[in-house]
Every structure is written in C-alpha cells, then in structure tokens.
Write an enzyme that holds these catalytic residues in place. Structure first.
Site, PDB file in Angstrom:
ATOM      1  N   GLU A 181       0.837  -1.203   0.000  1.00 15.95           N
ATOM      2  CA  GLU A 181       0.000   0.000   0.000  1.00 15.95           C
ATOM      3  C   GLU A 181       0.877   1.260   0.000  1.00 15.95           C
ATOM      4  O   GLU A 181       2.031   1.226   0.460  1.00 15.95           O
ATOM      5  CB  GLU A 181      -0.884  -0.023   1.259  1.00 15.95           C
ATOM      6  CG  GLU A 181      -1.792   1.196   1.408  1.00 15.95           C
ATOM      7  CD  GLU A 181      -2.895   1.014   2.453  1.00 15.95           C
ATOM      8  OE1 GLU A 181      -2.861   0.027   3.217  1.00 15.95           O
ATOM      9  OE2 GLU A 181      -3.793   1.875   2.481  1.00 15.95           O
TER      10      GLU A 181
ATOM     11  N   GLN B 225       1.924  -6.183   5.591  1.00 13.81           N
ATOM     12  CA  GLN B 225       2.117  -5.869   4.198  1.00 13.81           C
ATOM     13  C   GLN B 225       3.539  -6.252   3.806  1.00 13.81           C
ATOM     14  O   GLN B 225       4.372  -6.493   4.671  1.00 13.81           O
ATOM     15  CB  GLN B 225       1.878  -4.387   3.952  1.00 13.81           C
ATOM     16  CG  GLN B 225       0.463  -3.933   4.301  1.00 13.81           C
ATOM     17  CD  GLN B 225       0.149  -2.516   3.830  1.00 13.81           C
ATOM     18  OE1 GLN B 225       0.963  -1.854   3.183  1.00 13.81           O
ATOM     19  NE2 GLN B 225      -1.033  -2.034   4.166  1.00 13.81           N
TER      20      GLN B 225
ATOM     21  N   GLU C 273      -6.297  -9.142   3.770  1.00 15.03           N
ATOM     22  CA  GLU C 273      -5.493  -8.465   4.799  1.00 15.03           C
ATOM     23  C   GLU C 273      -5.471  -9.349   6.029  1.00 15.03           C
ATOM     24  O   GLU C 273      -6.525  -9.643   6.609  1.00 15.03           O
ATOM     25  CB  GLU C 273      -6.069  -7.078   5.135  1.00 15.03           C
ATOM     26  CG  GLU C 273      -5.824  -6.061   4.041  1.00 15.03           C
ATOM     27  CD  GLU C 273      -6.226  -4.639   4.409  1.00 15.03           C
ATOM     28  OE1 GLU C 273      -6.171  -4.288   5.606  1.00 15.03           O
ATOM     29  OE2 GLU C 273      -6.601  -3.893   3.488  1.00 15.03           O
TER      30      GLU C 273
ATOM     31  N   GLU D 220     -12.661  -2.277   2.376  1.00 14.28           N
ATOM     32  CA  GLU D 220     -13.236  -1.952   3.694  1.00 14.28           C
ATOM     33  C   GLU D 220     -14.342  -0.907   3.526  1.00 14.28           C
ATOM     34  O   GLU D 220     -14.332   0.150   4.161  1.00 14.28           O
ATOM     35  CB  GLU D 220     -12.144  -1.498   4.678  1.00 14.28           C
ATOM     36  CG  GLU D 220     -11.154  -2.615   4.968  1.00 14.28           C
ATOM     37  CD  GLU D 220     -10.301  -2.443   6.229  1.00 14.28           C
ATOM     38  OE1 GLU D 220     -10.291  -1.350   6.824  1.00 14.28           O
ATOM     39  OE2 GLU D 220      -9.656  -3.437   6.626  1.00 14.28           O
TER      40      GLU D 220
HETATM   41  O1  AHR Z   1      -3.115  -2.617   6.288  1.00 16.23           O
HETATM   42  C1  AHR Z   1      -3.343  -1.392   6.907  1.00 16.23           C
HETATM   43  C2  AHR Z   1      -4.796  -0.962   6.793  1.00 16.23           C
HETATM   44  O2  AHR Z   1      -5.604  -1.840   7.517  1.00 16.23           O
HETATM   45  C3  AHR Z   1      -5.394  -0.962   5.421  1.00 16.23           C
HETATM   46  O3  AHR Z   1      -5.115   0.193   4.712  1.00 16.23           O
HETATM   47  C4  AHR Z   1      -6.856  -1.062   5.690  1.00 16.23           C
HETATM   48  O4  AHR Z   1      -7.574  -1.679   4.648  1.00 16.23           O
HETATM   49  C5  AHR Z   1      -6.922  -1.833   7.003  1.00 16.23           C
HETATM   50  O5  AHR Z   1      -7.755  -1.243   7.906  1.00 16.23           O
END
Ligand code: AHR
Length: 513
Positions: free
Chosen positions: A48, A367, A318, A196
C-alpha cells in the site's frame, strides 16, 4: 535420590517449564487422497501507499544511489523473486478509496502532488503509479491485484482504468497507455471493487455497498482476452451479516469476497510491542491468530447457503499481526519489527488457509515491505529479511499442491481462554512430492512426532527448520541473521514412517519423495 529427581521433573512440567521427556505425537497422512487445490495466491502479498511500503521500500527512482533496476530497489526485487511471490495487491488498503489513477500516469515530473490523508498526512508525489506497479509485477513475476476506488471514485473512472491496462485495440484509454510508453496491454485478473467499504472505504451498510458493487462491476469489461476476477469488499472479522447480505445481493456477479482479520496481541488502543512481550502475551497472540479458523469456517458456511458449489472464493486480503509502531517512528507509517513469534503466526495462518483450500482462493499478508507484518524491512540502502520472510520460504512447496488429509494426535497447550493442540500441520502433494509443514506452538516443550504416510512409497526426506533462542528474537540491519532458516537433518524415514523431534517454538518443513 531417584524419588527426589522424579518429583522435581513433575514440578517442572506442571509449571510449564521444559519437561524432561518430549511430548509424544502422531500424524497420519493419507498421501493418496488429495482434497482440494491449494491456490498459490494463498501466499500473496499486499503493498500500500503507506509509510515506506512503496517509497523507499520498493521504489527509489532511477536516479537513486541505492542500486536499482529502472527505479525498483535491486535487493528487494531479488528477495521477492526468490520467494516466487504469486500476487501483489495494490494500491491499498484505505489508500485505494482515495486514489485517482489518472494522477499517477504520464510524465513523472508532471504528476500531481497530493496529501496521503490516511497515512501520516505526507505528500504523495504519485511517482509510483499504474505503469510502475504493473511493470514491477512483470519484473518479479507476480500477478497484480488491483484495489479499485469505489469510495470516492466514479464508475467511469474505474471502467477507464480497466481499459487503460487491458485493451489491445485503439481506444482513448489504450491510446493514452501507448502515449505513456506501453504498447501491449498487461494481463490483470484480480480486481477489488472497493476496500473496507464498511469503514475507511466509505462507511457503508452492506445493503448500500451491494447496490454500488452491482453498479460499478457492470462497467468492468473483459477486453482482449483478459478475464477479470472481481472481488467484493468483504467483512471486518466476525461481521457475518456483511457476508450474508453481500452474498445474497451480489451472488455470482462477483468471483470473490474478501475478509480482513488482524492478530492484535493486546487491544486496538495499546496493541502490544513487536519486540518485547512475555510468554502469556505470546500465547494470547497465538490464540487470537487461531481464531482465523473459526472466522473462515463461519463465513464459508454462510457462503455455502448461496454458493454450495464453492465457486466464489474467500479472499483473505489483509491478515497478520498488528503491533504498536517502533518507538520514535511516525505512528501513521505502521512500521513494526518482526520476531520469531511473527513467523509462527504466519505459519499458523498458512496451515489454516491450506485447510480451507476449498474456499480460500487467495490471501495477502499486510504488508510486503516496511509496514505491519512485513517480509522485508529497509533503511536507506540496507535491507533485512524478517522471520516472516523465512516462513513464506518454507511454505513455497505448498503453492499449487493438493491438500492432503491428516489426522494429528498430540498434547494440548493452554493459551489463556482456550486450549489448542501444541502442534499444527499442513500436508500437500505435488508431482509425487509430499510437503509437510509442522509448527510447534509450545514455547518450552519439544514433541516427538511419528508420521504414518499411508498410500505411497517414499525413499527420502529432506528438511528445514526455523527457530531461535527466544520468541522475541528479530533480525536487524546490523545483525540480520539471528532468526535464520537452517537445514533439518534429523528426520528419519523407515518404511512408511517418518520420525522427528519438533523443538519448542519452531517451524519445520519436510520434503518427502
Ligand atoms: O493494512 C493497513 C490498513 O488496515 C489498510 O489500509 C486497511 O484496509 C486496514 O484497515
């Protein structure tokens, strides 16, 4: 004298300190009864625009002094290639629903500078955009998974993005791509329609989101032989109602629906440290990780009501451990260290995803670089591979394999609220080779494991192990190899039995053929 020592041993085992005798465990593997394909995308990544996840972590620009290939850090490219990363999700996360792709194409010095209001309020210069991401995927051999903007973008904007990437003929968007230096379209399969949407993606109800999904997805076309796999924004943890409503209202207009769940060791307000935790906090982290199994089981049962043939994939896009940031770092950058505990957490999640291979089509750890449970950390020109990186490396053999039926008998360990078997396993078969991964959750007790391989004949066993002196052990830029993958040579194959000692707090992968 003898009596006293036996009494002493008894006390030790009651107290949960090392027992004199390893615990006994057995595992039956039905090697000729494949269950479901383990999609390689279960071992996927997520990158991200957040902290140093992209800028500094992947992209340094062509003029950087850091060794790079066309602007991508060479060390990171090589590490990702070595892992055979199958798929990378981008550009968010929460960032996705504020991202307007047109800001990130064309000459880099003309791109808009914007505020990344989700993550630290820093300037986003858009120098890493669509072309840079898709070329990066080509360079490392991973499939792209695009997270489209449904929260603040329009259906036209999302439709144009698909056209820009995938249309082969002459059209406004394909011609723009050519003008930006890319003649041939890319292949883009995985497409998220919002992220989300119950939270940072627009604070919607599932009913409202479902209507929007139907509208946006209508205009996402399959061009020039490209076949989109559309993924709806799914539930936050145990929000089963979200899954139910979206499954009912959207149904087979989507190919996948997502699920987000993080292991938070303590509370959201004080998540706990990445590097300093006691045994009980470790056990609680494990307990919270194992909850993933219940979540998948229950979401999957809801999906079964509307999709009994399991055509729609559950996409856990995620997951991972989320701790407090490292002291002194920007709280909006979510930079955390990574310990042996985190590798064990990754391996437990892999075992759960593999067990649910009939429904879990993809999973993406949060991530890839420098953010949350990263596989890679960078600082200037330095790079370090985390214990979680090695967990991924150990599970490579399961990618694309057939899940095998296993029956495990072992001691239980008390985690806090719940008990769990001290061992967790995943077994799969590919081209006649069995890959068996074993995690010993127990922080102090070894296990003597006998594996009964039924339905085949085998000649050799090879192994590798990941463990360390302490669960809190980490790899740093100065000492990068405290937690290292090592050969494991003490597994013995005799007839159809493999025997081995599984040390406390370890992960072992055996390759049997
Ligand atoms: O991974 C960090 C954040 O966690 C992401 O941007 C979001 O989708 C989630 O709440």
């Amino acid at each position: 004298m003898k009596k006293i020592s036996l009494f002493f041993i008894g006390l030790l085992s009651l107290g949960g300190v090392a027992t004199a005798q390893p615990s006994k465990a057995t595992l039956v593997i039905e090697t000729d009864q494949p269950q479901a394909k383990i999609h390689k995308e279960i071992y996927g990544q997520f990158a991200e625009h957040l902290g140093a996840g992209i800028y500094g972590g992947i992209w340094v620009g062509k003029n950087s002094k850091i060794p790079n290939i066309d602007g991508y850090r060479r060390d990171v490219v090589e590490a990702i290639k070595q892992l055979a990363v199958p798929v990378i999700r981008w550009p968010g996360g929460c960032f996705a629903d504020q991202y307007h792709w047109m800001d990130g194409v064309g000459p880099q010095d003309k791109r808009k500078h914007l505020i990344n209001s989700n993550w630290g309020g820093v300037v986003e210069d858009n120098s890493f955009g669509t072309n840079e991401f898709l070329n990066f995927c080509e360079l490392v051999g991973a499939e792209p998974y695009i997270s489209g903007n449904l929260g603040s973008g329009t259906p036209q904007e999302m439709a144009d993005w698909v056209e820009y990437m995938t249309f082969d003929g002459s059209s406004p968007m394909a011609d723009l791509r050519r003008a930006n230096g890319r003649d041939k379209p890319w292949k883009v399969k995985f497409w998220g329609v919002g992220n989300e949407s119950w939270g940072c993606g627009g604070n919607m109800t599932p009913e409202y989101y479902s209507d929007l999904y139907r509208r946006y997805a209508t205009f996402l076309h399959n061009y020039s032989g490209n076949q989109l796999y559309k993924i709806a924004s799914g539930a936050n943890g145990n929000d089963y109602n979200w899954t139910d409503v979206v499954m009912k209202a959207v149904g087979h207009r989507m190919q996948g629906i997502s699920l987000h769940y993080y292991t938070v060791p303590k509370t959201w307000a004080d998540k706990g440290s990445a590097t300093s935790f006691d045994t009980q906090e470790y056990l609680t982290s494990i307990e919270k990780t194992l909850y993933m199994n219940e979540l998948i089981t229950k979401h999957s049962a809801i999906m079964d009501k509307y999709d009994p043939q399991k055509k729609i994939g559950l996409i856990v896009d995620e997951w991972g451990i989320w701790t407090n940031v490292e002291p002194g770092t920007n709280p909006g950058f979510l930079f955390q260290q990574n310990s042996l505990r985190d590798a064990i957490i990754a391996a437990l999640n892999f075992n759960i995803f593999d067990q649910h291979a009939d429904r879990v089509r993809m999973a993406n750890i949060a991530q890839m670089v420098n953010v949350l449970q990263s596989i890679i950390l960078t600082k200037g020109d330095k790079m370090v591979l985390t214990p979680t990186y090695y967990a991924f490396e150990m599970y490579k053999g399961h990618m694309g394999g057939e899940l095998l039926n296993t029956q495990l008998t072992c001691d239980q360990i008390n985690l806090g609220q719940e008990k769990s078997p001290m061992l967790s396993v995943s077994a799969s078969s590919k081209d006649g080779v069995i890959t068996l991964s074993i995690v010993n959750i127990d922080p102090t007790n070894d296990a003597d494991l006998t594996c009964d391989l039924r339905g085949g004949t085998f000649k050799s066993v090879l192994g590798e192990i990941l463990t360390s002196k302490n669960l809190t052990d980490i790899n740093t830029f100065d000492v990068p190899s405290t937690v290292q993958l090592k050969p494991f040579t003490s597994a013995k194959l005799k007839g159809s039995n493999v025997t081995l000692k599984v040390p406390a707090k370890s992960i072992i992968t055996l390759t049997i053929q």
